[in-house]
Design a protein around this motif. Structure first.
Motif, PDB file in Angstrom:
ATOM      1  N   ALA A  54       0.819  -1.271  -0.044  1.00  0.00           N
ATOM      2  CA  ALA A  54       0.089  -0.045  -0.074  1.00  0.00           C
ATOM      3  C   ALA A  54       0.927   1.271   0.046  1.00  0.00           C
ATOM      4  CB  ALA A  54      -1.029  -0.206   1.139  1.00  0.00           C
ATOM      5  N   LEU A  55       1.670   1.224   0.728  1.00  0.00           N
ATOM      6  CA  LEU A  55       2.807   2.614   0.876  1.00  0.00           C
ATOM      7  C   LEU A  55       3.319   2.715  -0.476  1.00  0.00           C
ATOM      8  CD1 LEU A  55       4.223   4.517   2.519  1.00  0.00           C
ATOM      9  CD2 LEU A  55       5.902   2.702   3.415  1.00  0.00           C
ATOM     10  N   TYR A  56       3.792   1.210  -1.090  1.00  0.00           N
ATOM     11  CA  TYR A  56       4.574   1.655  -2.258  1.00  0.00           C
ATOM     12  C   TYR A  56       3.672   2.198  -3.597  1.00  0.00           C
ATOM     13  CZ  TYR A  56       6.900   0.288  -6.653  1.00  0.00           C
ATOM     14  OH  TYR A  56       7.726   0.403  -7.879  1.00  0.00           O
ATOM     15  N   GLY A  57       2.317   1.790  -3.280  1.00  0.00           N
ATOM     16  CA  GLY A  57       1.228   2.318  -4.232  1.00  0.00           C
ATOM     17  C   GLY A  57       0.997   3.666  -4.098  1.00  0.00           C
ATOM     18  N   LEU A  58       1.414   4.428  -2.880  1.00  0.00           N
ATOM     19  CA  LEU A  58       1.182   5.781  -2.623  1.00  0.00           C
ATOM     20  C   LEU A  58       2.163   6.722  -3.401  1.00  0.00           C
ATOM     21  CD1 LEU A  58       0.313   5.536   1.106  1.00  0.00           C
ATOM     22  CD2 LEU A  58      -1.205   6.033  -0.726  1.00  0.00           C
ATOM     23  N   SER A  59       3.195   5.882  -3.941  1.00  0.00           N
ATOM     24  CA  SER A  59       4.343   6.599  -4.545  1.00  0.00           C
ATOM     25  C   SER A  59       4.766   7.616  -3.671  1.00  0.00           C
ATOM     26  CB  SER A  59       3.786   7.331  -5.866  1.00  0.00           C
ATOM     27  OG  SER A  59       3.356   6.365  -6.672  1.00  0.00           O
ATOM     28  N   VAL A  60       5.105   7.365  -2.458  1.00  0.00           N
ATOM     29  CA  VAL A  60       5.810   8.095  -1.464  1.00  0.00           C
ATOM     30  C   VAL A  60       7.231   8.321  -1.739  1.00  0.00           C
ATOM     31  CG1 VAL A  60       6.523   8.613   0.816  1.00  0.00           C
ATOM     32  CG2 VAL A  60       4.203   7.583   0.349  1.00  0.00           C
ATOM     33  N   GLU A  71      -4.004  12.650  19.982  1.00  0.00           N
ATOM     34  CA  GLU A  71      -2.551  12.976  20.471  1.00  0.00           C
ATOM     35  C   GLU A  71      -1.537  12.322  19.537  1.00  0.00           C
ATOM     36  OE1 GLU A  71      -2.575  13.377  25.254  1.00  0.00           O
ATOM     37  OE2 GLU A  71      -3.121  11.471  24.420  1.00  0.00           O
ATOM     38  N   LYS A  72      -1.648  11.202  18.922  1.00  0.00           N
ATOM     39  CA  LYS A  72      -0.770  10.587  18.224  1.00  0.00           C
ATOM     40  C   LYS A  72      -0.749  11.195  16.937  1.00  0.00           C
ATOM     41  CE  LYS A  72      -1.593   5.917  20.242  1.00  0.00           C
ATOM     42  NZ  LYS A  72      -1.750   4.501  19.896  1.00  0.00           N
ATOM     43  N   GLN A 128       5.960  15.365   5.273  1.00  0.00           N
ATOM     44  CA  GLN A 128       4.532  15.429   4.906  1.00  0.00           C
ATOM     45  C   GLN A 128       3.987  14.287   4.144  1.00  0.00           C
ATOM     46  OE1 GLN A 128       2.447  17.949   5.373  1.00  0.00           O
ATOM     47  NE2 GLN A 128       0.758  16.954   4.504  1.00  0.00           N
ATOM     48  N   GLU A 129       4.790  13.502   3.329  1.00  0.00           N
ATOM     49  CA  GLU A 129       4.195  12.408   2.524  1.00  0.00           C
ATOM     50  C   GLU A 129       4.020  11.217   3.473  1.00  0.00           C
ATOM     51  OE1 GLU A 129       7.272  14.792   0.159  1.00  0.00           O
ATOM     52  OE2 GLU A 129       7.089  14.000   2.154  1.00  0.00           O
ATOM     53  N   MET A 130       4.331  11.001   4.469  1.00  0.00           N
ATOM     54  CA  MET A 130       4.116   9.996   5.049  1.00  0.00           C
ATOM     55  C   MET A 130       3.081  10.153   6.277  1.00  0.00           C
ATOM     56  SD  MET A 130       6.065   7.412   4.432  1.00  0.00           S
ATOM     57  CE  MET A 130       6.068   6.203   5.934  1.00  0.00           C
ATOM     58  N   LYS A 131       2.736  11.279   6.451  1.00  0.00           N
ATOM     59  CA  LYS A 131       1.809  11.725   7.653  1.00  0.00           C
ATOM     60  C   LYS A 131       0.455  10.547   7.441  1.00  0.00           C
ATOM     61  CE  LYS A 131       3.618  16.186   8.523  1.00  0.00           C
ATOM     62  NZ  LYS A 131       3.290  17.659   8.592  1.00  0.00           N
ATOM     63  N   ASN A 132      -0.202  10.880   6.474  1.00  0.00           N
ATOM     64  CA  ASN A 132      -1.361  10.047   6.201  1.00  0.00           C
ATOM     65  C   ASN A 132      -1.254   8.379   6.347  1.00  0.00           C
ATOM     66  OD1 ASN A 132      -3.147  12.336   5.955  1.00  0.00           O
ATOM     67  ND2 ASN A 132      -2.950  12.189   3.712  1.00  0.00           N
ATOM     68  N   LYS A 190      -0.727   7.671  10.245  1.00  0.00           N
ATOM     69  CA  LYS A 190      -1.837   8.083  10.932  1.00  0.00           C
ATOM     70  C   LYS A 190      -2.682   6.702  10.922  1.00  0.00           C
ATOM     71  CE  LYS A 190      -2.203  13.028  10.599  1.00  0.00           C
ATOM     72  NZ  LYS A 190      -2.805  14.146  10.018  1.00  0.00           N
ATOM     73  N   VAL A 191      -2.871   6.332   9.451  1.00  0.00           N
ATOM     74  CA  VAL A 191      -3.481   4.992   9.275  1.00  0.00           C
ATOM     75  C   VAL A 191      -3.069   3.622  10.085  1.00  0.00           C
ATOM     76  CG1 VAL A 191      -4.376   3.258   7.683  1.00  0.00           C
ATOM     77  CG2 VAL A 191      -4.529   5.792   6.966  1.00  0.00           C
ATOM     78  N   THR A 192      -1.591   3.794  10.102  1.00  0.00           N
ATOM     79  CA  THR A 192      -1.124   2.672  10.888  1.00  0.00           C
ATOM     80  C   THR A 192      -1.382   2.721  12.466  1.00  0.00           C
ATOM     81  OG1 THR A 192       1.032   3.866  11.173  1.00  0.00           O
ATOM     82  CG2 THR A 192       0.736   1.948   9.254  1.00  0.00           C
ATOM     83  N   CYS A 193      -1.446   3.802  12.987  1.00  0.00           N
ATOM     84  CA  CYS A 193      -1.904   3.980  14.259  1.00  0.00           C
ATOM     85  C   CYS A 193      -3.425   3.835  14.589  1.00  0.00           C
ATOM     86  CB  CYS A 193      -1.482   5.582  14.724  1.00  0.00           C
ATOM     87  SG  CYS A 193       0.162   6.145  15.113  1.00  0.00           S
ATOM     88  N   LYS A 194      -4.164   4.347  13.653  1.00  0.00           N
ATOM     89  CA  LYS A 194      -5.641   3.971  13.703  1.00  0.00           C
ATOM     90  C   LYS A 194      -5.713   2.450  13.890  1.00  0.00           C
ATOM     91  CE  LYS A 194     -10.020   4.693  11.439  1.00  0.00           C
ATOM     92  NZ  LYS A 194     -10.716   5.576  10.380  1.00  0.00           N
ATOM     93  N   TYR A 195      -5.256   1.631  13.086  1.00  0.00           N
ATOM     94  CA  TYR A 195      -5.311   0.258  12.898  1.00  0.00           C
ATOM     95  C   TYR A 195      -4.299  -0.384  13.916  1.00  0.00           C
ATOM     96  CZ  TYR A 195      -8.886   1.302   9.351  1.00  0.00           C
ATOM     97  OH  TYR A 195      -9.943   1.739   8.884  1.00  0.00           O
ATOM     98  N   GLN A 196      -3.948   0.134  14.904  1.00  0.00           N
ATOM     99  CA  GLN A 196      -2.898  -0.332  15.733  1.00  0.00           C
ATOM    100  C   GLN A 196      -1.614  -1.259  15.015  1.00  0.00           C
ATOM    101  OE1 GLN A 196      -5.481  -1.985  18.731  1.00  0.00           O
ATOM    102  NE2 GLN A 196      -6.209  -0.265  19.155  1.00  0.00           N
ATOM    103  N   LYS A 197      -1.143  -0.709  14.093  1.00  0.00           N
ATOM    104  CA  LYS A 197      -0.146  -1.403  13.388  1.00  0.00           C
ATOM    105  C   LYS A 197       1.341  -0.744  13.379  1.00  0.00           C
ATOM    106  CE  LYS A 197      -2.803  -4.645  12.229  1.00  0.00           C
ATOM    107  NZ  LYS A 197      -2.756  -5.855  13.013  1.00  0.00           N
TER     108      LYS A 197
END
Length: 169
Positions: A11-17, A48-49, A59-63, A66-73
């Motif tokens: 998924a990270l690769y697909g984001l073209s970060v 807070e996280k 900036q390119e990694m923030k979202n 946040k998703v990895t935190c939301k899903y506790q990964k």
């Protein structure tokens, strides 16, 4: 590596970060383990996280973070980054290999080894890590993917010993 980490890496690769942002993120986690512990802590609220992520990371990694935190990964972030590196190399046709040697090979020999690996693995490019290992006595060991090519003296000795040792039932 877990399947979940591999899926996050894809998924990270697909984001073209940009790779620089991923490297910077990795360095932040390595250099300040407190941030990782805080982001993993279930007692810290998601809000807070997210505030910490906004202040600290590229900036390119923030979202993604946040998703990895939301899903506790987020506790698997190092494994996700390692899986990302492997997947990224695979997509680009880059093979990572290691050469263990007693005597460092000449540039021509090194190029021939890379050509051999390109043909064996259908790779466009080979990243060869060279490591001196005097325990081989002589020769070298070439490792790539799930294969090992052992042309060391110690390896040949072990093979000869195995052939000469009688099998007992």
């Amino acid at each position: 590596m877990t399947e979940t980490s591999i899926n996050y890496a894809k998924a990270l690769y697909g984001l073209s970060v940009p790779e620089e942002a991923i490297c910077e993120t990795e360095k932040i986690f390595e250099n300040t383990p407190e941030i990782g512990k805080m982001l993993e802590n279930p007692l810290v609220s998601l809000k807070e996280k997210e505030q910490v992520i906004e202040r600290v990371f590229p900036q390119e990694m923030k979202n993604f973070l946040k998703v990895t935190c939301k899903y506790q990964k987020i506790d698997s972030i190092q494994e996700i980054i390692e899986a990302y590196d492997a997947y990224s190399r695979e997509q680009k046709g880059i093979l990572k290999a290691e050469l263990l040697y007693v005597t460092r090979p000449a540039e021509e020999q090194e190029n021939k080894m890379k050509e051999f690996l390109r043909s064996q693995f259908s790779a466009r490019e080979v990243e060869l890590t060279l490591t001196e290992d005097k325990s081989l006595v002589g020769g070298f060991v070439l490792r790539a993917g799930d294969r090992e090519y052992d042309w060391s003296l110690i390896g040949r000795y072990k093979k000869l010993k195995q052939k000469l040792t009688p099998v007992s039932y």
